[in-house]
Design a protein around this motif. Structure first.
Motif, PDB file in Angstrom:
ATOM      1  N   GLU A   1       4.577  -0.473   4.796  1.00  0.00           N
ATOM      2  CA  GLU A   1       2.992  -0.857   5.062  1.00  0.00           C
ATOM      3  C   GLU A   1       2.348  -0.307   3.881  1.00  0.00           C
ATOM      4  OE1 GLU A   1       1.395  -2.832   6.731  1.00  0.00           O
ATOM      5  OE2 GLU A   1       3.294  -3.412   8.517  1.00  0.00           O
ATOM      6  N   GLU A   2       2.698   0.932   3.562  1.00  0.00           N
ATOM      7  CA  GLU A   2       2.232   1.338   2.420  1.00  0.00           C
ATOM      8  C   GLU A   2       2.131   0.491   1.108  1.00  0.00           C
ATOM      9  OE1 GLU A   2       3.541   5.257   1.760  1.00  0.00           O
ATOM     10  OE2 GLU A   2       2.340   6.053   3.553  1.00  0.00           O
TER      11      GLU A   2
ATOM     12  N   SER B   1       4.016  -5.284  12.516  1.00  0.00           N
ATOM     13  CA  SER B   1       3.789  -4.158  11.733  1.00  0.00           C
ATOM     14  C   SER B   1       5.048  -3.595  11.386  1.00  0.00           C
ATOM     15  CB  SER B   1       2.850  -3.175  12.520  1.00  0.00           C
ATOM     16  OG  SER B   1       3.485  -2.780  13.744  1.00  0.00           O
ATOM     17  N   TYR B   2       5.187  -3.047  10.101  1.00  0.00           N
ATOM     18  CA  TYR B   2       6.378  -2.335   9.618  1.00  0.00           C
ATOM     19  C   TYR B   2       6.429  -0.960   9.621  1.00  0.00           C
ATOM     20  CZ  TYR B   2       7.307  -7.360   8.956  1.00  0.00           C
ATOM     21  OH  TYR B   2       7.483  -8.698   9.147  1.00  0.00           O
ATOM     22  N   SER B   3       7.530  -0.143   9.066  1.00  0.00           N
ATOM     23  CA  SER B   3       7.603   1.235   8.729  1.00  0.00           C
ATOM     24  C   SER B   3       6.503   1.408   7.855  1.00  0.00           C
ATOM     25  CB  SER B   3       8.972   1.413   8.120  1.00  0.00           C
ATOM     26  OG  SER B   3       8.836   0.987   7.050  1.00  0.00           O
ATOM     27  N   ARG B   4       5.998   2.782   8.201  1.00  0.00           N
ATOM     28  CA  ARG B   4       4.908   3.096   7.148  1.00  0.00           C
ATOM     29  C   ARG B   4       5.288   2.963   5.711  1.00  0.00           C
ATOM     30  NH1 ARG B   4       3.323   9.489   7.395  1.00  0.00           N
ATOM     31  NH2 ARG B   4       2.807   9.029   9.471  1.00  0.00           N
ATOM     32  N   GLU B   5       6.325   3.296   5.218  1.00  0.00           N
ATOM     33  CA  GLU B   5       6.914   3.032   3.911  1.00  0.00           C
ATOM     34  C   GLU B   5       6.575   1.649   3.486  1.00  0.00           C
ATOM     35  OE1 GLU B   5      11.016   3.179   3.342  1.00  0.00           O
ATOM     36  OE2 GLU B   5      10.921   2.635   1.131  1.00  0.00           O
TER      37      GLU B   5
END
Lengths: 479, 269
Positions: free
Chosen positions: B203-204, B197-201
C-alpha cells in the motif's frame, strides 16, 4: 528529442500519449519503489491476497456447500484412470460405430430402392419429352445418379452416427478424452491442447484446424494444424463404416460380423491417433523444434444432455451440412464422370484411359486406377469418394441397378476388390491429403499457402508410404 | 474536456477494438471464466442481432451484438473467457485491455455458481479496474442440484455490486440483467464495489507511485484507475505500458523504445 513532433512540454514529456520520455521517467522511478528482482514477489503477494479475499467472501456467502459430488468424481476417476481410461474410450467409440453399422443397412436399402425407382420415372419422362440422349445422360446418369448414391449411401450412417457423437460431446466426454491423451502429446513434444484440437477434427478437420487457435505457441499450433487431418472427419467416417461393414465378414453370425466391423473402424481411429502422435513427434524434433509448454486442463462438470437440441443440432449442423456439401460437390463431379465415361478416344473412354494411366501406381499401394481417380476427384469434399467410385465403375462397365449394400458389395467384388483393397482404401482415406476446405482453412489460419502445400504433400507422402509398406508386406508374406 | 469531446475521444479509443458506436449506445462487456455459460448469456441477450469475427490483429474469436430494452439499444461485447486479468495469455490481455481502455459502461462478470471461489477471483480483479460491474451467478440450477446454496444478498453486501442469479440455458435471469443495466444507465448509478487492500508495504508503494504516474501521464487523467496501474507496474507487468502506448500513441517510430512485453508464449523458438 528536439525532432519529436507533437505536443511537447519543456521536459520532453508528451501530453497526448506515451512517449519515450514519459516511459523512461516512469521506469526510472519504478526502480526506486521496487527493484525488478522483487517484482515477482509482489506479484505472488497480490495474487495470493486476491485469492484469500475470494475465499473469504465465498465462505461468508455460501450457506451450504452441498454434498460433495462424490459420484461425479468417482466417474471421472474411472474415465480418466491410467488403466481404464483408454479401453473405455475405445469401447464407447466402438459401441457407437456398431450401432451405426447395424442400424444403417435397412434404411440405406430403402432409400436406394426409392431413389432408383424415381430415376426410372425421370428417364421415362425425359424420353417422352424427346430430350437428346447426351442431355439425358449428363442429367440423369451423371448428376442425378451420383446424388442418389451420395444420399442413399451416406445419409443413414450419418443420421445415426452424428446424434450419438453429439451426445458424447454434450455429456462432456470429449474433455476427458483430451485428458487421457494430454500426456501422450506432451511426450510427443507438443501442446497437450492438441488432444482437444484433434478431438475437434473427428467432427470436421477444417473446424479442427480453426480450433488450433487455442494453442498460443506458433510452433505447437502449426503441428496441431498439420497433423489434424490424420483423424477421420465426419466426411470420411461413412467411408470407413461402409467399407468395414461390407468387407469384414466371417462365416459366423451377423451380430458377430457387425461387432467385428465396429472393431475395425475403432482400429482405424486408433491408427489415426498413433500416426498423429508419430508425425507430431517427428515434426517437433525436426523442422518445428522446441519444448512443449504446459497448461491446465479443466474438466468441466458433466451436463445433462439436451436430447431435443442434440437431434436438431446434429441434423442441421452436421448431417445436412455434410450431405449438402457432398451433394453440391457430387453434382458437378457426376457430370464430369459421365463426360469422361462417354467421351471415347480410339474406342476406349476417357475415364478408362485416365484410370489405366493411374493403374500401375495405384496397384502398388493396394488401390486401382478408379479408386485413386475417385480420391483425386473428391478433393473438394472427401464425402464423395464412394459415390464417384461407383459412378466410375458403373459408367465404364455393364450398367447395373444397385439397390443395397449387398449390391454395393457385388459391384466392388466384380471390379476385383478383395478385403485388402478395402483395407488399403480405408487407410488411404484416413491418411491422404485433406479436403479442399481444410487446405483453404490451413492457408487462412497460417497466413500462407506454404503450410497448406506442406500439409498436402506430407499427408499424401505418408499415406503412400504406409499403404505401400502394408500392401507389399501382406502380398509378400500372406497372399 | 466537455462531455461530447470526451465521448469522441473514448469512441476513438474504442475503435481500436473494432467498435463503431457513433450513436453512443451504452457499451456492456461480458467477462467470465471459461465454461460459465457466458456465451449462452450473450446469445440469450442478443439473439440473432450479433456478428462474430476476430479481435483486431489476434486469432481470438470475438462476438459483438446488441439488444433493445424499453426502446433503448445496448451494445454487447463478449470478452474471451479467462481465469484472471493478469495478462498471462492473449485472451487475458484482450479482456484486460478492453475493460481498461475501452472502458465499457457496464461489465457483466458471469460466474459459475458451483465454483464460486474461483470465479470470485476474476470478479475481484475486474472490480479493481472498474466498479461499474454486475455479477451474474449463472448455473444456479446446477448448484442447487449439487446442494450448494448461495446467499445472494450476502454476496451483494460483500462485493457491494448487484448480484443477479441466473439459469441462462433456460433464459432465467436475462430479464433481470436487462432491467438492471437499463437502470444503471438511465439513473447513472455508480457502485462502490469492494476494493482489495494489500499489505502495508504494498500500500505504501502504491501511495508513493500514484503521484509519479499522475505527473507523468497527464493524458490518462480520468481515463485510468491510477491505483490499478500502480499495482501492475509494481508487480512487473510487462505489457501495460506497451498497451498504453498502443491506445495513446504519440508517433510510431519512437514507440520502439518501449518494451513490447509480449505475452509469454511458452515453447516458442
Amino acid at each position: 528529442m528536439e525532432l519529436i513532433k507533437g505536443n511537447l512540454s519543456g521536459d520532453g514529456l508528451n501530453k497526448d500519449g506515451l512517449s519515450p520520455g514519459n516511459y523512461l521517467i516512469i521506469m526510472e522511478n519504478l526502480k526506486n519503489f521496487i527493484p525488478p528482482e522483487k517484482q515477482e514477489e509482489i506479484r505472488d503477494q497480490i495474487v495470493g491476497d486476491i485469492f484469500r479475499e475470494a475465499e473469504k467472501i465465498a465462505r461468508k456467502s455460501i450457506i451450504s456447500t452441498g454434498i460433495e459430488n462424490k459420484l461425479e468424481k468417482r466417474i471421472d476417476d474411472i474415465l480418466t484412470s491410467r488403466w481404464l481410461g483408454f479401453p473405455i474410450m475405445l469401447l464407447l467409440l466402438g459401441f457407437i460405430f456398431w450401432i451405426t453399422i447395424v442400424g444403417a443397412n435397412v434404411p440405406s436399402e430403402m432409400l436406394a430402392t426409392a431413389l432408383f425407382w424415381l430415376e426410372e420415372k425421370i428417364s421415362i419422362l425425359f424420353y417422352r419429352l424427346g430430350t437428346p440422349d447426351w442431355l439425358h445422360g449428363i442429367l440423369v446418369h451423371g448428376i442425378y445418379r451420383t446424388m442418389a448414391w451420395v444420399i442413399s449411401v451416406m445419409f443413414p450412417p450419418m443420421a445415426i452416427f452424428f446424434p450419438l457423437f453429439t451426445l458424447l460431446e454434450d455429456l462432456g466426454y470429449l474433455p476427458r478424452v483430451a485428458f487421457n491423451l494430454d500426456n501422450l502429446f506432451k511426450r510427443a513434444g507438443t501442446h497437450g491442447k492438441q488432444a482437444l484440437t484433434m478431438s475437434m477434427g473427428f467432427g470436421c478437420n477444417a473446424a479442427g484446424v480453426i480450433s488450433a487457435r487455442i494453442i498460443d505457441s506458433p510452433r505447437e499450433k502449426l503441428i496441431a494444424i498439420i497433423t489434424n487431418n490424420f483423424v477421420p472427419c465426419n466426411g470420411r467416417f461413412p467411408l470407413l463404416i461402409i467399407l468395414a461393414s461390407i468387407f469384414i465378414k466371417s462365416s459366423l453370425s451377423t451380430t458377430y460380423n457387425s461387432l467385428l466391423a465396429a472393431t475395425v473402424v475403432v482400429a482405424f481411429v486408433l491408427i489415426g491417433i498413433i500416426i498423429t502422435l508419430l508425425v507430431s513427434w517427428g515434426l517437433s524434433r525436426t523442422i518445428l523444434r522446441g519444448i512443449p509448454s504446459t497448461f491446465t486442463l479443466e474438466l468441466p462438470p458433466y451436463r445433462k444432455p439436451q436430447i431435443g437440441r442434440i437431434l436438431v443440432r446434429s441434423f442441421l449442423d452436421r448431417t445436412l451440412f455434410v450431405l449438402g456439401r457432398a451433394v453440391m460437390v457430387a453434382a458437378p463431379a457426376g457430370a464430369v464422370i459421365w463426360l469422361l465415361a462417354n467421351t471415347t478416344i480410339n474406342g476406349s473412354s476417357l475415364i478408362q484411359l485416365v484410370a489405366a494411366f493411374l493403374e500401375p501406381f495405384a496397384r502398388l499401394i493396394g488401390l486401382d486406377g478408379f479408386i485413386l481417380l475417385a480420391f483425386i476427384l473428391a478433393l473438394p469434399a472427401n464425402e464423395i469418394v464412394i459415390p464417384i467410385l461407383l459412378m466410375g465403375y458403373l459408367s465404364s462397365r455393364i450398367m447395373m441397378e444397385p439397390e443395397s449394400l449387398e449390391t454395393l458389395h457385388n459391384i466392388l467384388i466384380n471390379n476385383g476388390w478383395t478385403w485388402l483393397t478395402a483395407i488399403a482404401t480405408m487407410l488411404f482415406s484416413l491418411l491422404h491429403f485433406p479436403c479442399g476446405t481444410t487446405l483453404l482453412t490451413i492457408r487462412k489460419e497460417t497466413g500462407s499457402f506454404k503450410w497448406a502445400f506442406f500439409t498436402f504433400f506430407l499427408t499424401t507422402a505418408i499415406a503412400v508410404l504406409v499403404n505401400l509398406i502394408l500392401v507389399q508386406f501382406i502380398n509378400f508374406f500372406i497372399l | 474536456m466537455n462531455k461530447s469531446a470526451e465521448s469522441i475521444a473514448l469512441n476513438l479509443i474504442r475503435r481500436n477494438f473494432n467498435i463503431k458506436n457513433d450513436d453512443n449506445k451504452p457499451l456492456i462487456a461480458l467477462a467470465g471464466n471459461p465454461n460459465t455459460g457466458k456465451s449462452t448469456i450473450f446469445n440469450g441477450l442478443t439473439g440473432l442481432r450479433q456478428h462474430t469475427g476476430n479481435w483486431p490483429g489476434k486469432t481470438v474469436n470475438r462476438a459483438e451484438g446488441y439488444y433493445r430494452y424499453k426502446g433503448r439499444e445496448f451494445l454487447l461485447i463478449d470478452l474471451p473467457g479467462t481465469y484472471s486479468l493478469l495478462a498471462n495469455s492473449t485472451e487475458e490481455l484482450i479482456a484486460r485491455d478492453f475493460i481498461c481502455f475501452a472502458r465499457p459502461d457496464i461489465t457483466l462478470v458471469v460466474a459459475d455458481a458451483t465454483n464460486l471461489e474461483r470465479n470470485l477471483n476474476l470478479a475481484l480483479q475486474v472490480l479493481e479496474l472498474s466498479t461499474n460491474t454486475v455479477l451474474v451467478m449463472n448455473l444456479m440450477d446446477e448448484a442447487e442440484r449439487k446442494g450448494i446454496k448461495i446467499d445472494v444478498k450476502k454476496l451483494e453486501s460483500c462485493l457491494q455490486i448487484p448480484v443477479i442469479p441466473a439459469v441462462a440455458r433456460d433464459g432465467k435471469g436475462l430479464e433481470e440483467i436487462k432491467k438492471t443495466c437499463y437502470r444503471i444507465i438511465r439513473e447513472g448509478i455508480k457502485f462502490k464495489g469492494i476494493q482489495m487492500s494489500y499489505s502495508r508495504e504494498i500500500e505504501e508503494k502504491i501511495a508513493g507511485l500514484i503521484p509519479v504516474l499522475q505527473r507523468n501521464l497527464t493524458f490518462l487523467e480520468d481515463k485510468i484507475n491510477w491505483r490499478w496501474l500502480a499495482l501492475r507496474l509494481l508487480e512487473g507487468d510487462k505489457t501495460i505500458l506497451y498497451s498504453i502506448s498502443t491506445y495513446f500513441p504519440v508517433y510510431r517510430e519512437a514507440v520502439n523504445i518501449i518494451q513490447k512485453g509480449d505475452v509469454q508464449l511458452d515453447g516458442v523458438n
